[in-house]
Design a protein around this motif. Sequence first.
Motif, PDB file in Angstrom:
ATOM      1  N   LEU A  18       0.859  -1.199   0.000  1.00 24.51           N
ATOM      2  CA  LEU A  18       0.000   0.000   0.000  1.00 24.51           C
ATOM      3  C   LEU A  18       0.889   1.241   0.000  1.00 24.51           C
ATOM      4  N   ARG A  19       0.744   2.085  -1.017  1.00 22.83           N
ATOM      5  CA  ARG A  19       1.579   3.288  -1.130  1.00 22.83           C
ATOM      6  C   ARG A  19       0.913   4.499  -0.507  1.00 22.83           C
ATOM      7  N   THR A  20      -0.385   4.623  -0.746  1.00 21.40           N
ATOM      8  CA  THR A  20      -1.090   5.773  -0.186  1.00 21.40           C
ATOM      9  C   THR A  20      -2.589   5.501  -0.178  1.00 21.40           C
ATOM     10  N   TRP A  21      -3.287   6.220   0.695  1.00 17.91           N
ATOM     11  CA  TRP A  21      -4.750   6.108   0.712  1.00 17.91           C
ATOM     12  C   TRP A  21      -5.347   7.457   1.083  1.00 17.91           C
ATOM     13  N   THR A  22      -6.591   7.631   0.716  1.00 21.62           N
ATOM     14  CA  THR A  22      -7.350   8.799   1.152  1.00 21.62           C
ATOM     15  C   THR A  22      -8.742   8.336   1.540  1.00 21.62           C
ATOM     16  N   LEU A  23      -9.292   8.956   2.580  1.00 18.56           N
ATOM     17  CA  LEU A  23     -10.653   8.648   3.015  1.00 18.56           C
ATOM     18  C   LEU A  23     -11.400   9.959   3.192  1.00 18.56           C
ATOM     19  N   GLY A  24     -12.720   9.922   3.034  1.00 19.83           N
ATOM     20  CA  GLY A  24     -13.514  11.129   3.252  1.00 19.83           C
ATOM     21  C   GLY A  24     -14.922  10.774   3.687  1.00 19.83           C
ATOM     22  N   ALA A  25     -15.620  11.770   4.201  1.00 21.42           N
ATOM     23  CA  ALA A  25     -17.011  11.571   4.618  1.00 21.42           C
ATOM     24  C   ALA A  25     -17.746  12.901   4.586  1.00 21.42           C
ATOM     25  N   ASP A  26     -19.039  12.854   4.299  1.00 19.50           N
ATOM     26  CA  ASP A  26     -19.881  14.049   4.343  1.00 19.50           C
ATOM     27  C   ASP A  26     -21.188  13.667   5.028  1.00 19.50           C
ATOM     28  N   GLY A  27     -21.199  13.824   6.344  1.00 23.28           N
ATOM     29  CA  GLY A  27     -22.338  13.405   7.171  1.00 23.28           C
ATOM     30  C   GLY A  27     -23.614  14.199   6.927  1.00 23.28           C
ATOM     31  N   ARG A  28     -23.521  15.270   6.167  1.00 21.77           N
ATOM     32  CA  ARG A  28     -24.751  16.037   5.862  1.00 21.77           C
ATOM     33  C   ARG A  28     -25.768  15.162   5.139  1.00 21.77           C
ATOM     34  N   HIS A  29     -25.267  14.132   4.431  1.00 20.96           N
ATOM     35  CA  HIS A  29     -26.168  13.297   3.630  1.00 20.96           C
ATOM     36  C   HIS A  29     -26.451  11.929   4.270  1.00 20.96           C
TER      37      HIS A  29
END
Length: 343
Positions: free
Chosen positions: A186-197
């Motif tokens: 694994l070289r890199t990762w990104t995670l995200g979230a938008d709880g408004r929805h």
Amino acid sequence: MPNAYISGTGFYVPPRVVTNDNLVADYGIETSNEWIVKRTGIEARRFAEEGVGTADLAYEASVQALERAGLTIADIDMIVFATLSPDYAFPGSGVLLQRKFNVAELDPPKFIPALDVRNQCSGFLYGLATAASMVQAGGCKHVLLVGAETHSAALDLSTTGRTVSSLFGDGAGAVVVSATDEDRGLRTWTLGADGRHAEELCQKVWDIKKRPFMNVDADGNGVVPPEDMWAHMNGRLVFKNAVQWMIVSLWKVCEEQGIGPKDIDLLVCHQANMRINQYVQQQLGLPDEKVVHNIDRYGNTTAATIPILLAEAERDGKLKPGMKVALVGFGSGFTWGAAILDW
Ligand code: UT7
């Protein structure tokens, strides 16, 4: 710091095939093969039989992943279990999977810690970031990471529920995330979230703000109204956000690695809708031979889509050591993520 790589993959789907025509003939849903194929790319999905739970599916996939990693359960330092259809409200399915391996009877017993991840279609990517971080920090040498779902038990298989129920299927995928001194993984990762929805793709079943948490009838039985019992999805909003965040996430991990999409050897997208994935592929300018799909055969298996695809691609000879692999997913929450691995 060691690198974290995927040392073994496994998958399991239950044997019962439910085609789009079966949804019409066996469940009486007013839909058609044509509608579902055209809008989603799904031709069939698998449904597990009554009596089979999510940890059961996960176990089959895990046995395969361990075997291919050349390990046994005694080598595993942690279980990470991603699912939105756990066997019970609590405890999580991770401990149920651990129990199926009879770890208490190992010599010496090994009470492997088990963590459940509740991030729906991005669950595998959240789990991968967690497992790899554990390995890179030196806390674990081998983590068993599973994505598994038994959707069929919780789908409104009537015409009212067709927008959701025609999309989902059962299945499990597993990988072992292992430490290595080799220059790979694994070289890199990104995670995200938008709880408004949060409620735009949501299955409440109960509401903990109520007292008690669900309605109770005169005999003391819990009563769940249909709008809480079944999943609700604002399909168009989900579609729009999925396309946007999957593309943004992929560009982000590519940029972080100093590569362009053309350097990706294999793109593995979460399988929610073939049209979403074709759009992402097109925006990245990737040819068909660099993208794998299984939505036509399994529908959306949520946390299991990516690990099932990895296992299938490896078996089919489409995924080989040295390849640069991009993973991307989006789902309820909204949550999303992407990763780049050197396989
Ligand atoms: O992994 C989780 C993330 N989920 C997703 O990424 C899903 C993203 N969204 C989608 O894939 C699409 O929104 C769907 C495939 C779910 C729906 O496609 P759509 O083009 O957005 O359709 P719609 O929901 O706007 O519905 C259009 C019509 C409706 O009929 P009316 O109200 O216009 O008369 C629906 O009732 O299509 C009807 N419909 C169906 N008809 C036949 C919805 N589902 C079905 C069905 N068969 N299965």
